[in-house]
Structure formats: structure tokens, C-alpha cells
Scaffold this motif. Sequence first.
Motif, PDB file in Angstrom:
ATOM      1  N   UNK A  13       0.744  -1.247   0.067  1.00  0.00           N
ATOM      2  CA  UNK A  13       0.083   0.202   0.020  1.00  0.00           C
ATOM      3  C   UNK A  13       0.920   1.217   0.041  1.00  0.00           C
ATOM      4  N   UNK A  14       0.859   1.787  -1.143  1.00  0.00           N
ATOM      5  CA  UNK A  14       1.799   2.907  -1.327  1.00  0.00           C
ATOM      6  C   UNK A  14       1.023   4.163  -0.600  1.00  0.00           C
ATOM      7  N   UNK A  21      -7.248   8.283   5.603  1.00  0.00           N
ATOM      8  CA  UNK A  21      -7.574   7.111   5.229  1.00  0.00           C
ATOM      9  C   UNK A  21      -6.847   5.762   5.492  1.00  0.00           C
ATOM     10  N   UNK A  22      -5.720   5.849   5.614  1.00  0.00           N
ATOM     11  CA  UNK A  22      -4.811   4.701   5.786  1.00  0.00           C
ATOM     12  C   UNK A  22      -5.071   3.657   6.718  1.00  0.00           C
ATOM     13  N   UNK A  23      -5.527   4.105   7.806  1.00  0.00           N
ATOM     14  CA  UNK A  23      -5.870   3.494   9.052  1.00  0.00           C
ATOM     15  C   UNK A  23      -6.913   2.540   8.517  1.00  0.00           C
ATOM     16  N   UNK A  24      -8.106   3.113   8.180  1.00  0.00           N
ATOM     17  CA  UNK A  24      -9.215   2.395   7.990  1.00  0.00           C
ATOM     18  C   UNK A  24      -9.115   1.317   6.942  1.00  0.00           C
ATOM     19  N   UNK A  25      -8.355   1.734   5.738  1.00  0.00           N
ATOM     20  CA  UNK A  25      -8.109   0.793   4.782  1.00  0.00           C
ATOM     21  C   UNK A  25      -7.236  -0.490   5.206  1.00  0.00           C
ATOM     22  N   UNK A  26      -6.300  -0.071   5.909  1.00  0.00           N
ATOM     23  CA  UNK A  26      -5.445  -1.463   6.296  1.00  0.00           C
ATOM     24  C   UNK A  26      -6.402  -2.200   7.273  1.00  0.00           C
ATOM     25  N   UNK A  27      -7.353  -1.736   8.024  1.00  0.00           N
ATOM     26  CA  UNK A  27      -8.153  -2.502   8.952  1.00  0.00           C
ATOM     27  C   UNK A  27      -9.081  -3.373   8.281  1.00  0.00           C
ATOM     28  N   UNK A  52      -0.331   5.795  11.923  1.00  0.00           N
ATOM     29  CA  UNK A  52      -1.781   5.150  11.959  1.00  0.00           C
ATOM     30  C   UNK A  52      -1.771   3.895  11.243  1.00  0.00           C
ATOM     31  N   UNK A  53      -0.727   3.833  10.321  1.00  0.00           N
ATOM     32  CA  UNK A  53      -0.699   2.257   9.755  1.00  0.00           C
ATOM     33  C   UNK A  53      -0.369   1.475  10.659  1.00  0.00           C
ATOM     34  N   UNK A  98     -11.551  -1.895  -3.358  1.00  0.00           N
ATOM     35  CA  UNK A  98     -12.276  -2.557  -2.404  1.00  0.00           C
ATOM     36  C   UNK A  98     -11.826  -3.966  -2.005  1.00  0.00           C
ATOM     37  N   UNK A  99     -11.171  -3.917  -0.760  1.00  0.00           N
ATOM     38  CA  UNK A  99     -10.501  -5.223  -0.202  1.00  0.00           C
ATOM     39  C   UNK A  99     -11.138  -6.409  -0.364  1.00  0.00           C
ATOM     40  N   UNK A 100     -12.795  -6.410  -0.506  1.00  0.00           N
ATOM     41  CA  UNK A 100     -13.239  -7.634  -0.892  1.00  0.00           C
ATOM     42  C   UNK A 100     -12.944  -8.219  -2.227  1.00  0.00           C
ATOM     43  N   UNK A 101     -12.505  -7.365  -3.210  1.00  0.00           N
ATOM     44  CA  UNK A 101     -12.052  -8.018  -4.504  1.00  0.00           C
ATOM     45  C   UNK A 101     -10.659  -8.220  -4.546  1.00  0.00           C
ATOM     46  N   UNK A 102     -10.057  -8.244  -3.505  1.00  0.00           N
ATOM     47  CA  UNK A 102      -8.503  -8.545  -3.389  1.00  0.00           C
ATOM     48  C   UNK A 102      -8.390 -10.144  -3.870  1.00  0.00           C
ATOM     49  N   UNK A 103      -9.121 -10.819  -3.339  1.00  0.00           N
ATOM     50  CA  UNK A 103      -8.957 -12.311  -3.412  1.00  0.00           C
ATOM     51  C   UNK A 103      -9.410 -12.882  -4.992  1.00  0.00           C
ATOM     52  N   UNK A 104     -10.325 -12.137  -5.479  1.00  0.00           N
ATOM     53  CA  UNK A 104     -10.820 -12.418  -6.745  1.00  0.00           C
ATOM     54  C   UNK A 104      -9.620 -12.068  -7.740  1.00  0.00           C
ATOM     55  N   UNK A 105      -9.072 -10.743  -7.531  1.00  0.00           N
ATOM     56  CA  UNK A 105      -7.833 -10.393  -8.444  1.00  0.00           C
ATOM     57  C   UNK A 105      -6.805 -11.448  -8.362  1.00  0.00           C
TER      58      UNK A 105
END
Length: 244
Positions: A13-14, A21-27, A52-53, A98-105
Motif C-alpha cells: 500500500x503506497x 484514510x490509511x488506518x481504515x483501509x488497513x483494517x 496510523x498504519x 475494495x478489499x473484498x475484491x483482493x482475493x478475486x484479483x
Amino acid sequence: MPMQDPNRLLVIMPAWNEGETVGNTVREVLAQGKDYDVLVVDDGSSDSTGALAEEAGATVLRLPFNLGVGGAMRAGFKYARRKGYRQVIQVDADGQHDPRDIDRVVQGLKRADIAIGARFAEAGNYKVSGPRKWAMSFLAAVVSRLAGEKLTDVTSGFRAANVRALDQYIDHYPAEYLGDTIDSLVVAVRSGCTVTQIPVQMRVRQGGVPSHNPAKSTIYLLRSVFALGLAMTRRKSQVNSGKA
């Protein structure tokens, strides 16, 4: 340096001044309950991005000054290879991916060396028009022909890579922010890496200030067309068989 479980995925995650936003994105990424490790590359931020990360559960690699997305990703790729990861994916710190798409990608790596989370492939309602649309269509058409695969979103940063692509990126991923996604993709394809795409829906930025407004985005895409020409002149490299 200890090696990681080869079955784990490294999410790179650059982040530059993404404290909002970074904290929520990591979580969100870690909440998927998968074998994901998160590396935030703090690209010379002047805010609390790194702290925060870490608080959210990420490993943080701090760069002494701002290198841009290309430089941050190259640092992340080197970290991944040294730690023994065999699969990585780039996820933006601003929450648009969207982190929910990570596995699909990442599943796309079962049939290719690089998998792109594509915004214009039968998912979502992301639309562009005018010069941006023309530039993106032109880039997609040229890279699709090179790759022998229909690709609709070659400027997407939501991309996964296996060991073959990772090794190639380490040698050739451009540090400068001049069409870095295009340059790196074209050189990887010309060096023998295969590419596929997975339809995803892009979210709106979850906070902070976007680095590109519409005018800057258009300029970036036009520069990407120029970068495409440069990439076509770069020498090819040999990719390995995928074995560590």
C-alpha cells in the motif's frame, strides 16, 4: 532475514499523506480474514500516515522523502522478494480499491503472471469521457495487442503479481511517476509475462485530497501515451520460471 510463509499474500500500500484514510483501509484489508500481510510504504509523508498504519496492524516501510508511487512500489517489491513472498498486490491507501475484491484479483494469478483489477470490464459504473477516454482506450488497445489478451483498464493500480512478474518489476519498475503503470506493464509483457484482468468496482475516495484532479488526470494519461512509446524502446529482460 526471516522468510515468510510462501502461501501468504503481501498487500503493498503506497501512501503519501494518507493519514485520513490509511488506518481504515488497513483494517478493512485485515478484516477479510485471509492470509494477508499488509506493508504500507510511507512515501515521505509529513503527516501521521506511518503511525496510523502501524496502529491499524500494518508493517510500515518509511522512505526518507517522497519518491512517488513508482518509487514506493519498487521499494515494496524489493521488500516482498527479500521476505520470500510469492504473490503481491497493490492496494491504494485512499480506499478506492475494495478489499473484498483482493482475493478475486489474486485468483487471476492462477492463469497469468499479472492480474489487473479492471474498472471497465462488466463491473461497476466507473465512466470517463473526452481526452481521458480517448487516451485510456488507445493505451488499452495497444497493450492488449502486445499481451494477446483483451484488456480494458491498463492504467489501473489494483494489480497482483507472482514471482515471475515480481522479479521483473524489481529490475525494471520505473521509479519516476511518468506513466509508471503503463511502462512497467509493457516491459513485463515484452519480457514474457502474461496478463489477465478481473472485473472490479472502484469506490470513491474515502477521504483526503486526491493527487489528481480531472485536468491533472488527463495530463497524466497523455504522459502515459508518451511513456508507452518509451516502454516500447526498453530492452526486454528474461523472466524466471517462478521458482524461488
